[in-house]
Structure formats: structure tokens, C-alpha cells
Design an enzyme around this catalytic site. Structure first.
Site, PDB file in Angstrom:
ATOM      1  N   GLU A  99       0.827  -1.188   0.000  1.00  0.00           N
ATOM      2  CA  GLU A  99       0.000   0.000   0.000  1.00  0.00           C
ATOM      3  C   GLU A  99       0.866   1.245   0.000  1.00  0.00           C
ATOM      4  O   GLU A  99       1.938   1.272   0.593  1.00  0.00           O
ATOM      5  CB  GLU A  99      -0.907  -0.013   1.226  1.00  0.00           C
ATOM      6  CG  GLU A  99      -1.887  -1.139   1.085  1.00  0.00           C
ATOM      7  CD  GLU A  99      -2.868  -1.255   2.207  1.00  0.00           C
ATOM      8  OE1 GLU A  99      -2.572  -0.763   3.321  1.00  0.00           O
ATOM      9  OE2 GLU A  99      -3.923  -1.819   1.974  1.00  0.00           O
ATOM     10  N   CYS A 134       3.281   8.358   1.317  1.00  0.00           N
ATOM     11  CA  CYS A 134       3.798   7.406   2.312  1.00  0.00           C
ATOM     12  C   CYS A 134       4.100   6.098   1.592  1.00  0.00           C
ATOM     13  O   CYS A 134       3.222   5.475   0.995  1.00  0.00           O
ATOM     14  CB  CYS A 134       2.767   7.216   3.418  1.00  0.00           C
ATOM     15  SG  CYS A 134       3.294   6.051   4.693  1.00  0.00           S
ATOM     16  N   CYS A 141       5.526  -7.072   7.336  1.00  0.00           N
ATOM     17  CA  CYS A 141       6.560  -6.592   8.252  1.00  0.00           C
ATOM     18  C   CYS A 141       6.886  -7.683   9.264  1.00  0.00           C
ATOM     19  O   CYS A 141       6.015  -8.447   9.668  1.00  0.00           O
ATOM     20  CB  CYS A 141       6.089  -5.344   8.996  1.00  0.00           C
ATOM     21  SG  CYS A 141       7.403  -4.539   9.949  1.00  0.00           S
ATOM     22  N   GLY A 192       6.218  -2.279   6.347  1.00  0.00           N
ATOM     23  CA  GLY A 192       7.577  -2.789   6.396  1.00  0.00           C
ATOM     24  C   GLY A 192       8.524  -1.930   7.216  1.00  0.00           C
ATOM     25  O   GLY A 192       8.192  -0.832   7.656  1.00  0.00           O
ATOM     26  N   GLU A 193       9.715  -2.490   7.431  1.00  0.00           N
ATOM     27  CA  GLU A 193      10.760  -1.811   8.199  1.00  0.00           C
ATOM     28  C   GLU A 193      11.893  -1.482   7.214  1.00  0.00           C
ATOM     29  O   GLU A 193      12.640  -2.380   6.794  1.00  0.00           O
ATOM     30  CB  GLU A 193      11.220  -2.739   9.335  1.00  0.00           C
ATOM     31  CG  GLU A 193      12.498  -2.305  10.029  1.00  0.00           C
ATOM     32  CD  GLU A 193      12.509  -0.852  10.488  1.00  0.00           C
ATOM     33  OE1 GLU A 193      11.563  -0.400  11.149  1.00  0.00           O
ATOM     34  OE2 GLU A 193      13.490  -0.157  10.147  1.00  0.00           O
ATOM     35  N   SER A 222      11.365   6.308   8.677  1.00  0.00           N
ATOM     36  CA  SER A 222      11.111   5.934  10.066  1.00  0.00           C
ATOM     37  C   SER A 222      11.567   4.503  10.302  1.00  0.00           C
ATOM     38  O   SER A 222      11.312   3.616   9.493  1.00  0.00           O
ATOM     39  CB  SER A 222       9.612   6.046  10.367  1.00  0.00           C
ATOM     40  OG  SER A 222       9.368   5.628  11.703  1.00  0.00           O
ATOM     41  N   SER A 245      10.644   5.232  15.931  1.00  0.00           N
ATOM     42  CA  SER A 245       9.398   4.909  16.625  1.00  0.00           C
ATOM     43  C   SER A 245       9.721   4.529  18.070  1.00  0.00           C
ATOM     44  O   SER A 245      10.180   3.422  18.337  1.00  0.00           O
ATOM     45  CB  SER A 245       8.685   3.760  15.912  1.00  0.00           C
ATOM     46  OG  SER A 245       8.307   4.174  14.605  1.00  0.00           O
ATOM     47  N   LEU A 246       9.482   5.446  18.971  1.00  0.00           N
ATOM     48  CA  LEU A 246       9.821   5.237  20.389  1.00  0.00           C
ATOM     49  C   LEU A 246       8.701   4.453  21.083  1.00  0.00           C
ATOM     50  O   LEU A 246       8.909   3.359  21.583  1.00  0.00           O
ATOM     51  CB  LEU A 246      10.049   6.598  21.054  1.00  0.00           C
ATOM     52  CG  LEU A 246      10.502   6.599  22.509  1.00  0.00           C
ATOM     53  CD1 LEU A 246      11.849   5.917  22.679  1.00  0.00           C
ATOM     54  CD2 LEU A 246      10.546   8.023  23.058  1.00  0.00           C
ATOM     55  N   ASN A 247       7.535   5.039  21.148  1.00  0.00           N
ATOM     56  CA  ASN A 247       6.299   4.334  21.521  1.00  0.00           C
ATOM     57  C   ASN A 247       6.198   3.839  22.952  1.00  0.00           C
ATOM     58  O   ASN A 247       5.209   3.196  23.317  1.00  0.00           O
ATOM     59  CB  ASN A 247       6.026   3.151  20.586  1.00  0.00           C
ATOM     60  CG  ASN A 247       5.761   3.592  19.160  1.00  0.00           C
ATOM     61  OD1 ASN A 247       5.431   4.735  18.929  1.00  0.00           O
ATOM     62  ND2 ASN A 247       5.915   2.696  18.213  1.00  0.00           N
ATOM     63  N   CYS A 364      -1.667   5.688   9.958  1.00  0.00           N
ATOM     64  CA  CYS A 364      -0.508   4.987  10.524  1.00  0.00           C
ATOM     65  C   CYS A 364      -0.945   3.685  11.172  1.00  0.00           C
ATOM     66  O   CYS A 364      -1.874   3.660  11.974  1.00  0.00           O
ATOM     67  CB  CYS A 364       0.160   5.813  11.627  1.00  0.00           C
ATOM     68  SG  CYS A 364       0.696   7.416  11.127  1.00  0.00           S
TER      69      CYS A 364
HETATM   70  N1  SAH Z   1       8.555   0.144  10.507  1.00  0.00           N
HETATM   71  C1  SAH Z   1       8.873   1.549  10.555  1.00  0.00           C
HETATM   72  C2  SAH Z   1       8.134   2.342   9.500  1.00  0.00           C
HETATM   73  C3  SAH Z   1       6.632   2.417   9.699  1.00  0.00           C
HETATM   74  S1  SAH Z   1       6.242   3.979  10.334  1.00  0.00           S
HETATM   75  C4  SAH Z   1       8.617   2.075  11.951  1.00  0.00           C
HETATM   76  O1  SAH Z   1       8.038   1.342  12.759  1.00  0.00           O
HETATM   77  O2  SAH Z   1       9.002   3.188  12.283  1.00  0.00           O
HETATM   78  C5  SAH Z   1       4.640   3.719  10.953  1.00  0.00           C
HETATM   79  C6  SAH Z   1       4.424   4.498  12.237  1.00  0.00           C
HETATM   80  O3  SAH Z   1       3.064   4.251  12.665  1.00  0.00           O
HETATM   81  C7  SAH Z   1       5.322   4.021  13.356  1.00  0.00           C
HETATM   82  O4  SAH Z   1       5.792   5.132  14.082  1.00  0.00           O
HETATM   83  C8  SAH Z   1       4.389   3.203  14.242  1.00  0.00           C
HETATM   84  O5  SAH Z   1       4.806   3.223  15.578  1.00  0.00           O
HETATM   85  C9  SAH Z   1       3.068   3.885  14.026  1.00  0.00           C
HETATM   86  N2  SAH Z   1       1.904   3.010  14.228  1.00  0.00           N
HETATM   87  C10 SAH Z   1       1.850   1.679  14.088  1.00  0.00           C
HETATM   88  N3  SAH Z   1       0.621   1.231  14.372  1.00  0.00           N
HETATM   89  C11 SAH Z   1      -0.126   2.301  14.699  1.00  0.00           C
HETATM   90  C12 SAH Z   1      -1.477   2.481  15.081  1.00  0.00           C
HETATM   91  N4  SAH Z   1      -2.322   1.460  15.159  1.00  0.00           N
HETATM   92  N5  SAH Z   1      -1.918   3.741  15.333  1.00  0.00           N
HETATM   93  C13 SAH Z   1      -1.076   4.781  15.220  1.00  0.00           C
HETATM   94  N6  SAH Z   1       0.207   4.681  14.852  1.00  0.00           N
HETATM   95  C14 SAH Z   1       0.689   3.456  14.601  1.00  0.00           C
END
Ligand code: SAH
Length: 379
Positions: A99, A134, A141, A192-193, A222, A245-247, A364
């Protein structure tokens, strides 16, 4: 069709200038043909060899006969959101698909400049003055983040450089826009990463800069936190901006949400971020998905302030985009705001990302090749 089936196709999309030159000299053609081919593929974005009318007919016939193809991927489906976002399902010859999302106007957060992030203009698509694409880097992934729909697919395969560039070319063509006249930003934040497909991703970046004509300063990649590749990426001469992506605000939490934290924990991740050679005025973006009651407290925000101390950072806050099989819920606006305030008061620029295309599963973490959007919740 009279093509010989066991001779593999050679796709032009994905070849760089030196590879196209080699091909041109192999077929005994003058060197200037290489530039004509590069123009046709990356700037005119033609679909077939037959359309490349700058090449003489016998050469087109000979390329066809050698099974050389342009390699523009096919747009299989297109879903248009109420907010102007378009989610494309893009297919490749082996039947796999990814996508790619078109976001007119962007929201600053995605654009990576932060300046207008979170400004809540509700205007629809038409008069955009910039747009963000995007882009996906893998089919599915492998990273298995617990809040992300793409994780449910597992990883099917890496995309080639041509397939990464091809997504951009297919969308530019469909939208009838051309950089640099049209302001196009790219975020490598689709399926994907990217740092687990590093070489193909970096080759695609070079092609996008040198052939398609999108400046690297308009691109952000990212990563979920593939620490050794963050180091490699810092050494690149030409590179997009970096987002991580810290999260989560501590290791126990991050390990549950992102299993890769067991391999590369916060200490390693933030050490890599501290070592990362930033350019003038550049900052690292940290993305933080807010999950109700899990990582969204004021205490978590205070921990994030500590984690990012001394870094030239900014934070993009993303309230969870929900989806089937995702066991988390979205925090309320007040909670998101309180989290943001803690960061801002500590001097860390923090932006709340406006969800784009949630109604068509384009936001996202929602990229899962969902085709039955009539049954998807519209929010
Ligand atoms: N794999 C890479 C590139 C993808 S970026 C990475 O993880 O950074 C996609 C972004 O969306 C990431 O920052 C991820 O943390 C965020 N994301 C993933 N699932 C999500 C969700 N359900 N709601 C909001 N953000 C999300």
C-alpha cells in the site's frame, strides 16, 4: 503472447544511470540513449517500451524482444478518504502487493518539518500546495509491533529498489503531478521496516533524488529501531531525515509493545540517536503512539523527557488508530493534550498528528491491504 516465458524480464525501473548505460552499450546503442531511457522511466513515467517514442522503432522492438520492460507497478485498487487521502493497493508481477498513501497538504508531522504539524485544517483535497506520499519498503513486516495491523501479515518479502521507486512513480502519474514543480514530500513509513531492507531502500532514495527529482530534504524515513542500521544511515552522504518509533517510556513497556526492544533496548537505541550526525538545524523525530492506559500517562511523558534529554529531538504524538485484532484503545483528547504539554514545557517540540484516512484504513498502523472497507468503522 509470443514472448519466451523462461527468459526473465529486465525492469528498467530500479536501474541507476550506470546500469542503464551498461544496458545501452550491451545492445550496441550510442551512450545518449541512456538519458532518454532514464527520462522516459523516471520523469515521463511511461508504462511501456512502445511509448518511449524518443527511441527509434527498431530499438524499441529489440528491447521488447529482449524482455526489457519499464516496470511501472500496477495500481490494483484505490480508496479515497473523506479527508482527501488516497490509499493505493499497488501490485507487482509475482502477485504480491503493498500500500502507498497519498496525502494532499500533508500535516507537517508527516512532512517532517514540524512547522504546521497538528494544525487542524479540515479542508479537503483540491487546493493542496504540497502533498506527502507514504511509501512501503517490504511486503508485510517482521517487527511485530502489537498495535500495528501490518504486523498481522508477517513479512512476505523485501521490495526491490525498483518497486520502492515504482510506488512513487505510479502515484505521481495517477495524481498527474511532477516534482519539483509540485511540492512532494516522501515518508518511508508505509508497510515494512526500511532498515531491514536497507540496501534496496537506500538505492531507491538515490534514484528518487537523482532521477525522479525529489530532494532528500523532503524525505523522512522511520525505523522501529534497528540500531546498527541507524549507525550506517548516519554515514550516508545523501539521506532522508530520520524518525524513530519510540512508543514507550521504559524498557518493560516497550518490550511488550515492540518485541525488538529485547534485542535493541532503549539504552542502545538512544545511544545510537545521540551518536547520529545531524545536519544544521536538523532534529531526530521520535514517534510515540499513545495507547489508552498503557503508555499515555503524565508519568510516561515525564520519562520521555528524561530519555530525550540532551538530544536535538522533536516528538510526533499519534493517538492509536484502531483496527481489528488490535487490543488497545485510543486515548481521549485531554490525555493526548496533557502528554503533549509535559513535553512542550520541558522544551521538546511535540506535535499531535492528525489521523489521515482512518475511514479507508490508510492511517498509521492500518496498512494491511484491507479491501472490505465498507465494513470498516468510519471515524
Ligand atoms: N517500521 C517503521 C516504519 C513504519 S512507520 C517504523 O516502525 O518506524 C509507521 C508508524 O506508525 C510508526 O511510528 C508506528 O509506531 C506507528 N503506528 C503503528 N501502528 C499504529 C497504530 N495502530 N496507530 C497509530 N500509529 C501506529
Amino acid at each position: 503472447m509470443n514472448a519466451v516465458p523462461d527468459v526473465p524480464q529486465i525492469a528498467l525501473m530500479g536501474l541507476d544511470a550506470s546500469e542503464v548505460s551498461a544496458l545501452v552499450s550491451r545492445v550496441g546503442e550510442p551512450a545518449y540513449r541512456a538519458q532518454q531511457i532514464l527520462d522516459a522511466v523516471y520523469r515521463q513515467r511511461l508504462d511501456s517500451i512502445g511509448e518511449i517514442t524518443t527511441l527509434p522503432q527498431p530499438l524499441r522492438a529489440s528491447l521488447n524482444q529482449k524482455r526489457v520492460v519499464v516496470g511501472m507497478p500496477a495500481i490494483e485498487r484505490k480508496f479515497v478518504s473523506l479527508d482527501g487521502t488516497v490509499r493505493y493497493l499497488i501490485g507487482f508481477p509475482d502477485g504480491q502487493s503493498v500500500e502507498t498513501v497519498w496525502m494532499p497538504e500533508g500535516d507537517g508531522g508527516e512532512a517532517g518539518d514540524g512547522s504546521e504539524a497538528g494544525d487542524a485544517t479540515e479542508e479537503a483535497a483540491k487546493n493542496w500546495d504540497r502533498a506527502t506520499i507514504c511509501v512501503s519498503s517490504q511486503v508485510g513486516c517482521a517487527v511485530d509491533c502489537q498495535f500495528c495491523l501490518t504486523a498481522q501479515l508477517g513479512v512476505k518479502r523485501n521490495l526491490t529498489a525498483g518497486e520502492i521507486v515504482g510506488q512513487v512513480c505510479a502515484v505521481l502519474k495517477d495524481q498527474k503531478v511532477s516534482p519539483p514543480q509540485d511540492r512532494i514530500n516522501l515518508v518511508f513509513m508505509g508497510m515494512g521496516e526500511p532498515f531491514l531492507n536497507y540496501d534496496n531502500f537506500m538505492k531507491a532514495v538515490l534514484l528518487l533524488v537523482q532521477e525522479v527529482g525529489i530532494a532528500e530534504s523532503r524525505m523522512t524515513v522511520s525505523t522501529a529501531g534497528i540500531v546498527p542500521r541507524i549507525h550506517d544511515f548516519g554515514l550516508e552522504q545523501i539521506r532522508p531525515k530520520l524518525a524513530i518509533s519510540l512508543n514507550a517510556s521504559n524498557d518493560a513497556q516497550r518490550e511488550k509493545l515492540m518485541p525488538l526492544n529485547r534485542k535493541w533496548d532503549l539504552e542502545k537505541l538512544l545511544a545510537a540517536a545521540r551518536d547520529f550526525p545531524l545536519r544544521n538545524r536538523e532534529r531526530i523525530t521520535f514517534e510515540y503512539v499513545l495507547l489508552h492506559g498503557v503508555n499515555d500517562s503524565v508519568g510516561d511523558a515525564e520519562n520521555v523527557v528524561e530519555l530525550l534529554r540532551g538530544l536535538k529531538a522533536k516528538v510526533n504524538l499519534i493517538a492509536l488508530n484502531p483496527g481489528p485484532g488490535i487490543e488497545f484503545s485510543t486515548p481521549g483528547e485531554g490525555q493526548v493534550h496533557a502528554f503533549q504539554q509535559v513535553l512542550m514545557r520541558a522544551g521538546i517540540p511535540a506535535f499531535v498528528r492528525r489521523p489521515r484516512g482512518r475511514d479507508i484504513y490508510a492511517a498509521c498502523g492500518q496498512l494491511k491491504r484491507t479491501v472490505e472497507i465498507a465494513t470498516a468503522p468510519v471515524r
